[in-house]
Design a protein around this motif. Structure first.
Motif, PDB file in Angstrom:
ATOM      1  N   ALA A   1      40.759  49.490  49.383  1.00  0.00           N
ATOM      2  CA  ALA A   1      40.920  48.064  49.634  1.00  0.00           C
ATOM      3  C   ALA A   1      41.708  47.770  50.902  1.00  0.00           C
TER       4      ALA A   1
ATOM      5  N   ASP B   1      42.204  35.664  54.766  1.00  0.00           N
ATOM      6  CA  ASP B   1      41.889  36.629  53.711  1.00  0.00           C
ATOM      7  C   ASP B   1      41.927  38.055  54.251  1.00  0.00           C
TER       8      ASP B   1
ATOM      9  N   GLU C   1      44.660  40.592  52.379  1.00  0.00           N
ATOM     10  CA  GLU C   1      44.201  41.738  51.585  1.00  0.00           C
ATOM     11  C   GLU C   1      45.075  42.980  51.849  1.00  0.00           C
TER      12      GLU C   1
ATOM     13  N   THR D   1      38.577  45.427  40.924  1.00  0.00           N
ATOM     14  CA  THR D   1      38.877  44.099  40.388  1.00  0.00           C
ATOM     15  C   THR D   1      38.759  44.027  38.873  1.00  0.00           C
TER      16      THR D   1
ATOM     17  N   ASN E   1      33.482  43.595  45.034  1.00  0.00           N
ATOM     18  CA  ASN E   1      34.350  44.672  45.502  1.00  0.00           C
ATOM     19  C   ASN E   1      33.969  45.139  46.906  1.00  0.00           C
TER      20      ASN E   1
ATOM     21  N   ARG F   1      35.366  42.651  49.243  1.00  0.00           N
ATOM     22  CA  ARG F   1      36.817  42.796  49.336  1.00  0.00           C
ATOM     23  C   ARG F   1      37.182  43.925  50.298  1.00  0.00           C
TER      24      ARG F   1
ATOM     25  N   ARG G   1      36.893  42.965  53.973  1.00  0.00           N
ATOM     26  CA  ARG G   1      37.765  41.953  54.582  1.00  0.00           C
ATOM     27  C   ARG G   1      38.419  42.470  55.859  1.00  0.00           C
TER      28      ARG G   1
END
Ligand code: HEM
Lengths: 299, 439
Positions: free
Chosen positions: A42, A284, A288, B141, B215, B218, B221
């Motif tokens: 992520a 965003d 993150e 998530t 996901n 995400r 990003r």
């Protein structure tokens, strides 16, 4: 109140507590043994994490916390000073002057919003929007905003102005005693950006004055301050993450730059739909990886 | 095939088996037993064999066989990407992305991270490995935690804009990969068009498909942002135990005329780029056309059955060509009534789309419903038309030009969105999505 570790009022009188870092250090902060060493999809920060985690010793946040406290007090001092000017103008019926002072004054508050939110009712007293609270209890900046921009009169606002100044002074007094720990810093930085996502980006915060960009910028500055303070620890723990966050702050600032106007910012109403969307996406993109700063607390 | 229906019953959670959780195993032992029972010899025969066993009956001849494993996962690593020949799952979540970075190294990193995530998402594992750290947002998530893979496939592609000046890849653009030319009657809304990248997520569970796109977005990003997304559905396997050809929202069986995906030679002719066709990085890949087609549902509902059948050139109930009895009877465009009038109108959708039968494509569309059009109070519903072909111009454009000029169906629909993508060849273990181009 958004922070579960907010200090009960009865404790506020006590001297400054730095329990946060202590407890983080004592609960076996052996970051190298955790899965934080793996890739963290992520955050776009893969391999570098592994090396950094090995070197992790119990991080010391004492200096970062001290510096943050100094920053908060500085902002609070300025906030009280400017609020005095602003409420003075309101009480003197100087509408144009008051309008000019409104948004810049609020910026001092917006930079340290999570701290205010940790202090009980102060945030709603200072910053509630019209339907955030019972109409009978509504007070603070946004009530004056409505008077200035919508009702176009300051008549009847004297009491609100006095009250606001008192609340600002109370904030300044209480802030001396607020407990700041590393966790508050990490959460607070994300919290500041969440503020932007949920109300500023949509233009809901300043519905009469449309000065949302001032709040937007101030929230981002507040988050950036925290990032700067945590940067040395973060660089040790996850250099790639530290770098990504730095780049994304820069990208967001570049995105905001065209909207500067004189000492301030253009009205939010001037932004086109795709400009708002781009700001929101840049935000965003920053929030993150920022939300992974918690890695310095040990995972 | 419908063995997966069994997967969709509520799954008993197995809290008593923490070791399974550690292994990220999504299929509990009880599920395995249930599946074994449900599919009889399935487990003994292994995925591939089971797939072909199950494809018998119903529309066996047309039902494509993809290796499906007992845990309802479809292999992500393969020669070709999954989600193309794979029998259409119940749900679709389609996403087009725009790159916000201008650095090719960022794009490569994104595709590498997407590869890792996709391998997890298609096998029902959690994304990332910081899912248990109290100080961090979980890397997955979580909404698909404990669900079976539900035959989730993720199919990745790049649009024509990927080859503009930003990344210096103009020389690598396949010649048929260009924005589609305007067609008669197009009413395109830029909000439903284009994209630098696409991900087609299909699964037998909508939450699983949504979770995948969420996901991936995400992870993107800071590198890429969503440009448009569309959910799609068809009848579920549970609702149609016989596994007939699904019907679109106009009530007609849609997919009958598709080529046989089990016929490798045919697929090489129609779907996959062969060497010599275009840039080598696309060998084994395919080109996708996506059209968001809104139906004029209210108008259609007022037309008589014979008008409806003449529109498609097929019978509604059976799906057979007009004048024929069986759905899979040959589409005989020469068949005529006593007066010499063709039974299948020349301007019917099937007749025009079929043409002389030399130009084919593989359609894999889903119905969509986008709520109400606030202006008209009419339903915003239709078809997210998706087709795969070896060459967009020779196949999609050729047919759509015929259709857009004369198709009877045009009265009942309007094309509002459009995009094309080059879908990479399959990924091998250790490689990453798009590595033939960026590796
Ligand atoms: C969005 C509106 C559309 C609807 C509702 C629709 C529906 C149908 C239906 C019901 C059939 C007959 C059953 C079958 O063979 O699958 C069919 C056939 C076909 N359609 Fe469409 N279609 C649409 C758009 C398109 C477009 C845009 C294309 C390509 C440019 C296309 C290409 C074909 C082809 C190639 C066939 C098979 C013809 C054959 O038998 O050889 N369709 N379509």
């Amino acid at each position: 109140m958004k922070f579960s570790y907010a200090v009960p009022a009865s404790l506020l009188a006590a001297s400054i507590l730095f329990t946060g870092c202590a407890s983080n250090n004592t609960n076996g902060n052996t970051a190298q043994s955790t899965n934080g060493a793996g890739t963290n999809t992520a955050t776009n920060a893969p391999a570098a994490t592994a090396d950094a985690a090995k070197t992790a010793e119990a991080a010391d946040f004492t200096s970062a916390i001290e510096q943050y406290r100094t920053f908060v007090i500085e902002q609070c001092d300025l906030f009280v000073k400017e609020t005095e000017k602003f409420t003075g103008a309101v009480k003197a019926g100087q509408i144009e002057e008051a309008k000019k002072l409104y948004a810049p004054t609020r910026m001092y508050y917006e930079r340290i919003e999570p701290i205010a939110e940790a202090l009980g009712d102060l945030d709603p007293h200072i910053d509630a929007r019209e339907n955030d609270v019972d109409p009978a209890e509504w007070r603070g900046f946004h009530k004056l905003e409505k008077a200035l921009w919508e009702d176009k009169t300051t008549a009847g606002s004297e009491e609100t102005a006095d009250q606001l100044l008192k609340d600002a002074q109370l904030l300044r007094a209480k802030v001396e005693t607020v407990e700041i720990d590393a966790n508050l810093l990490v959460t607070g930085a994300v919290e500041l950006l969440n503020e932007v996502s949920s109300s500023k980006v949509t233009g809901e915060e300043e519905r009469y004055s449309h000065t949302d960009l001032y709040d937007f910028v101030a929230n981002v500055e507040g988050a950036q301050k925290i990032y700067e303070l945590l940067k040395p620890e973060l660089a040790k723990k996850d250099a790639a993450l530290e770098q990504t966050i730095g780049e994304r702050f820069a990208a967001l600032q570049a995105e905001l730059a065209p909207f500067k106007s004189g000492d301030g910012y253009v009205s939010y109403q001037q932004l086109k739909e795709d400009e708002v969307r781009k700001l929101s996406q840049n935000l965003d993109a920053l929030a993150e990886p920022l939300s992974n700063m918690g890695t310095i607390l040990g995972v | 095939m419908n063995k997966h229906d069994k997967d969709k019953q509520p799954t008993p959670t197995t809290n008593s088996e923490p070791s399974q959780k550690l292994l990220d195993t999504k299929v509990s032992r009880r599920d395995m037993l249930r599946l074994t029972g449900a599919t009889g010899l399935g487990l003994l025969l292994g995925g591939g064999a089971m797939g072909s066993l199950l494809s018998r009956g119903g529309t066996a001849a047309k039902a494509p066989v993809a290796p499906v494993q007992a845990d309802s996962s479809i292999p992500f690593y393969a020669n070709h990407q999954a989600g193309i020949l794979t029998p259409a799952q119940n749900f679709l979540y389609f996403a087009a992305f725009d790159l916000t970075t201008t650095k090719l190294s960022d794009v490569k990193k994104l595709l590498q991270e997407w590869t890792t995530a996709a391998a997890a998402l298609t096998t029902g594992r959690l994304v990332g490995n910081t899912n248990d750290s109290p100080n961090l947002p979980p890397s997955d998530t979580g909404e698909a935690d404990g669900l079976t893979p539900s035959r989730c496939t993720l199919t990745f592609g790049v649009g024509p804009s990927f080859f503009d000046e930003r990344f210096g890849l103009a020389g690598q653009r396949p010649s048929s990969l260009a924005d589609l030319p305007p067609f008669v009657g197009d009413n395109l809304d830029p909000a439903w068009c284009g994209g630098d990248l696409c991900v087609q997520a299909c699964a037998d569970d909508l939450q699983v498909a949504f979770h995948a796109i969420r996901n991936l977005a995400r992870i993107a990003r800071g590198t890429a942002v969503l440009r448009w997304t569309q959910e799609g559905f068809q009848r579920t396997g549970e609702a149609d135990p016989k596994n007939g050809t699904p019907r679109n929202l106009l009530g007609f069986k849609d997919g009958t005329g598709n080529p046989d995906v089990t016929d490798e030679a045919e697929m090489n002719k129609i779907v996959w780029q062969g060497s010599g066709d275009g840039p080598a990085w696309m060998n084994g890949g395919t080109y996708m056309a996506v059209r968001r087609v809104r139906f004029r549902i209210e108008v259609w509902d007022r037309s008589s059955l014979s008008d409806q059948e003449a529109t498609f050139g097929r019978h509604r109930q059976s799906g057979a060509p007009i004048g024929a009895r069986d759905e899979f009877d040959k589409l005989d465009l020469k068949a005529a009534d006593a007066s010499g009038k063709p039974l299948i109108p020349a301007d019917s959708h099937s007749a025009l789309a079929h043409g002389d039968g030399t130009v084919k494509m593989l359609r894999r569309s889903y119905s969509y419903s986008g709520g109400l059009n606030a202006k008209t109070g009419q339903l915003d519903a239709g078809l997210l038309f998706i087709s795969f072909q070896r060459d967009l111009v020779k196949q999609f454009v050729t047919i759509q030009q015929r259709l857009s000029r004369n198709d009877r169906l045009n009265e009942y629909m309007v094309h509002v969105g459009s995009a094309v993508f080059a879908c990479f060849p399959g990924v091998r273990e250790g490689g990453f999505i798009g590595d033939t181009l960026l590796g």
